[in-house]
Design a protein around this motif. Structure first.
Motif, PDB file in Angstrom:
ATOM      1  N   THR A 410       1.014  -1.153   0.013  1.00  0.00           N
ATOM      2  CA  THR A 410       0.022   0.049  -0.081  1.00  0.00           C
ATOM      3  C   THR A 410       0.935   1.192   0.083  1.00  0.00           C
ATOM      4  N   LEU A 411       0.817   2.199  -1.067  1.00  0.00           N
ATOM      5  CA  LEU A 411       1.698   3.258  -1.175  1.00  0.00           C
ATOM      6  C   LEU A 411       0.605   4.483  -1.286  1.00  0.00           C
ATOM      7  N   GLU A 412       1.270   5.527  -0.769  1.00  0.00           N
ATOM      8  CA  GLU A 412       0.625   6.901  -0.942  1.00  0.00           C
ATOM      9  C   GLU A 412       1.320   7.622  -1.988  1.00  0.00           C
ATOM     10  N   VAL A 413       0.882   7.606  -3.079  1.00  0.00           N
ATOM     11  CA  VAL A 413       1.190   8.200  -4.470  1.00  0.00           C
ATOM     12  C   VAL A 413       0.601   9.577  -5.018  1.00  0.00           C
ATOM     13  N   GLY A 420      -1.913  -2.843  -4.259  1.00  0.00           N
ATOM     14  CA  GLY A 420      -1.649  -3.748  -5.184  1.00  0.00           C
ATOM     15  C   GLY A 420      -0.903  -4.882  -4.864  1.00  0.00           C
ATOM     16  N   ALA A 421      -0.617  -5.998  -5.583  1.00  0.00           N
ATOM     17  CA  ALA A 421      -0.239  -7.199  -5.352  1.00  0.00           C
ATOM     18  C   ALA A 421       0.467  -7.754  -6.776  1.00  0.00           C
ATOM     19  N   ALA A 422       1.411  -8.734  -6.511  1.00  0.00           N
ATOM     20  CA  ALA A 422       2.065  -9.247  -7.654  1.00  0.00           C
ATOM     21  C   ALA A 422       2.979 -10.322  -7.306  1.00  0.00           C
ATOM     22  N   THR A 423       3.103 -11.280  -8.093  1.00  0.00           N
ATOM     23  CA  THR A 423       3.879 -12.549  -7.941  1.00  0.00           C
ATOM     24  C   THR A 423       5.364 -12.361  -8.607  1.00  0.00           C
ATOM     25  N   ALA A 436       6.790  -1.452  -9.121  1.00  0.00           N
ATOM     26  CA  ALA A 436       6.684  -0.898 -10.470  1.00  0.00           C
ATOM     27  C   ALA A 436       5.317  -0.663 -10.838  1.00  0.00           C
ATOM     28  N   GLN A 437       4.470  -1.900 -10.689  1.00  0.00           N
ATOM     29  CA  GLN A 437       3.155  -1.828 -11.053  1.00  0.00           C
ATOM     30  C   GLN A 437       2.321  -0.849 -10.348  1.00  0.00           C
ATOM     31  N   SER A 438       2.617  -0.510  -9.140  1.00  0.00           N
ATOM     32  CA  SER A 438       1.857   0.459  -8.298  1.00  0.00           C
ATOM     33  C   SER A 438       1.858   1.817  -8.528  1.00  0.00           C
ATOM     34  N   VAL A 439       2.875   2.326  -9.305  1.00  0.00           N
ATOM     35  CA  VAL A 439       3.057   3.710  -9.821  1.00  0.00           C
ATOM     36  C   VAL A 439       2.900   3.813 -11.241  1.00  0.00           C
ATOM     37  N   GLU A 491      13.473  -0.392   0.195  1.00  0.00           N
ATOM     38  CA  GLU A 491      13.863   1.124   0.285  1.00  0.00           C
ATOM     39  C   GLU A 491      14.681   1.468  -0.983  1.00  0.00           C
ATOM     40  N   ALA A 492      15.557   0.794  -1.648  1.00  0.00           N
ATOM     41  CA  ALA A 492      16.217   1.261  -2.684  1.00  0.00           C
ATOM     42  C   ALA A 492      15.278   1.540  -3.845  1.00  0.00           C
ATOM     43  N   MET A 493      14.345   0.675  -3.807  1.00  0.00           N
ATOM     44  CA  MET A 493      13.517   1.026  -5.219  1.00  0.00           C
ATOM     45  C   MET A 493      12.563   2.306  -5.117  1.00  0.00           C
ATOM     46  N   ILE A 494      11.988   2.373  -3.811  1.00  0.00           N
ATOM     47  CA  ILE A 494      11.157   3.523  -3.458  1.00  0.00           C
ATOM     48  C   ILE A 494      12.039   4.982  -3.554  1.00  0.00           C
ATOM     49  N   ALA A 495      13.169   4.836  -2.799  1.00  0.00           N
ATOM     50  CA  ALA A 495      14.264   6.047  -3.048  1.00  0.00           C
ATOM     51  C   ALA A 495      14.552   6.478  -4.348  1.00  0.00           C
ATOM     52  N   GLY A 496      14.686   5.372  -5.203  1.00  0.00           N
ATOM     53  CA  GLY A 496      14.846   5.671  -6.666  1.00  0.00           C
ATOM     54  C   GLY A 496      13.687   6.111  -7.583  1.00  0.00           C
ATOM     55  N   MET A 497      12.363   5.591  -7.096  1.00  0.00           N
ATOM     56  CA  MET A 497      11.447   6.199  -7.743  1.00  0.00           C
ATOM     57  C   MET A 497      10.945   7.428  -7.441  1.00  0.00           C
TER      58      MET A 497
END
Length: 505
Positions: A410-413, A420-423, A436-439, A491-497
């Motif tokens: 769950t993100l606040e964008v 969202g969910a993914a496998t 990646a899907q959530s944004v 953490e790395a993914m969100i910081a980069g996004m």
């Protein structure tokens, strides 16, 4: 300065049209631990054909049913290349080649006394007869024949010449000189290749056991050989074969010879082969290594920013790459300022000096300085308030021996809550997928590279995850450090996004 015109060598050093025989799918696949399925071989062959090689040695048809499937797939794909297969001087090998649609055979026969006596347990006369009979049989099956002398560099050259001449008399279309364990030198090449090249069109096949494969290949081409055997990334047994990408660029840049190879496709081909074979590219490898167009040192970075030719023999774009300026303790103000400019920062001289000082401090502490680090330093120095586009509200990963790894988030964008969910193939992959899907609605962000390092030993080790993300042609790196590899990745993914989607006030 035109980097394409840095050489004064005349083009007539070489045959009018050099040919490229690619053996990535045969000799390259003999790299210990490498095994490609037929679909993977077809994918690589398709890319090789698009790059512009002349012959693809698709494998050894006699080796397995899978190899036969691969040869049928490649020969039936309508690619604008000759499909070749390795064969021994054995009729059944030749039948496999013909029956599975190969255009040609690379007919390999041992020619050194060492191989003839110790491996084959035969005489020179027996081996010569085997070679000649096999050439005649292959021609009767409608195949193009490249007769190849294995371990030719340790052979009696008169015997080798006799085998080659007899093979041509019986229909061999081409010949190949194999430096099987890399014992040639350019000086020896200049003596032994010209007489052989006068018998029939000659190929050169070099191994890199002593690091001479590229030099020997070029020397052979200068001495009359008209075709070079090579592998993508220099794959092959032991130390490998002549690297295709290095050969092409050496011929073009150092000798001014126009190969006809689509150089801008080389890096994509190289990374595809690395991914499918599981053999990573050495970071300092020429042309395609991670550091080939990467600069940190202050003097070098300053020079290359002003004029790329100062510290680059070719433009990275020529081989489908981009230049990178990385920051660390060797960085000068020019490289830091250039990186900041890319990120839309405009520090004054005093602020720039402060940022450079902090970057050097980070480098001195052994820290790799990512784009996110630079932004954090710049924001601090410039006293800018950065409002994150994405905030993490909750994150869950479920994985086990009898279930598909699944991640939910769950993100606040931009102030809007999104769930969202993914496998994925594993918990980390699932995590990357769902983020990646959530944004996706606010930006098409792609994960280009993922790297993890353990900072200390033990099961509770701190791990550092570095990701490279791209959006609309912009590429940044970001890092996360936690004892939990999944959380470090998130953490790395969100910081980069956030950096790619950044809003400033």
């Amino acid at each position: 300065m035109d980097l394409d015109k840095t050489c004064s060598f005349p083009n007539n050093l070489f045959a009018r049209k050099l040919r490229f025989f690619d053996t990535t799918l045969r000799d390259g696949e003999q790299t210990p631990g490498v095994s490609l399925n037929p679909d993977q071989k077809l994918e690589i062959a398709t890319r090789l054909a698009a790059v512009g090689v002349d012959v693809i040695e698709a494998g050894s048809a006699a080796a397995s049913a899978g190899e036969q499937d691969a040869i049928r797939l490649i020969s039936g794909a309508g690619l604008p290349v000759e499909t070749c297969t390795f064969v021994r001087a054995v009729r059944s090998d030749i039948d496999y080649a013909a029956d599975n649609g190969a255009d040609s055979v690379h007919l390999v026969i041992p020619v050194s006394d060492l191989h003839i006596e110790k491996k084959m347990r035969k005489t020179r006369d027996q081996v010569a007869e085997m070679a000649w009979n096999s050439v005649e049989y292959a021609k009767s099956r409608g195949l193009i024949v490249e007769l190849s002398g294995e371990d030719a560099s340790r052979a009696d050259q008169q015997f080798l010449s006799a085998v080659f001449s007899g093979g041509v008399e019986r229909g061999a279309d081409r010949l190949c000189f194999c430096d099987t364990v890399g014992l040639l030198t350019p000086e020896k090449i200049a003596e032994i290749i010209p007489p052989l090249a006068g018998i029939a069109p000659l190929s050169i096949h070099c191994h890199d056991d002593l690091g001479f494969a590229l030099a020997n290949t070029v020397a052979a081409l200068k001495s009359g050989a008209g075709c070079a055997h090579s592998t993508v990334n220099g794959l092959g047994e032991r130390a490998g074969n002549t690297p295709f990408e290095e050969l092409v660029l050496s011929l073009e840049v150092l000798y001014g010879y126009q190969t006809g190879i689509k150089k801008e496709e080389i890096y994509a081909l190289s990374t595809l082969v690395s991914r499918l074979t599981g053999v990573p590219l050495p970071v300092n490898k020429a042309v395609v290594g991670e550091m080939a167009f990467t600069h940190e040192s202050g003097i070098h970075a300053h020079g290359v920013i002003r004029e790329p030719a100062t510290y680059e023999s070719i433009r990275p774009e020529q081989v489908g790459r981009r230049r990178r300026i990385v920051l660390g303790k060797h960085s000068g103000s020019a490289s830091v300022e250039a990186a900041l400019h890319e990120m839309k920062y405009a520090p004054n001289d005093q602020q720039l000096r402060a940022i450079v000082s902090r970057i050097k401090d980070l480098g001195d502490s052994g820290k790799r300085v990512s784009d996110a680090d630079l932004m954090a330093v710049a924001d601090s120095v410039l006293a800018m308030e950065c409002r994150p586009t994405i905030k993490l509200r909750q994150f869950t990963v479920v994985s086990g021996s009898n279930m598909i790894p699944t991640a939910s988030v769950t993100l606040e964008v931009k102030g809007k809550e999104m769930t969202g969910a993914a496998t994925g193939d594993g918990p980390v992959d699932a995590a990357m997928q769902v983020l990646a899907q959530s944004v996706a609605d606010v930006g098409n962000i792609r994960l280009e590279e993922y790297h993890v390092d353990a900072i200390s030993g033990g099961t509770d080790a701190l791990v550092e995850v570095t990701v490279m993300l791209s959006k609309d042609g912009k590429i940044i790196t970001s890092r996360g450090a936690r004892t939990d590899i999944i959380m470090a990745s998130v953490e790395a993914m969100i910081a980069g996004m956030n950096r790619l989607l950044e809003e400033r006030t």
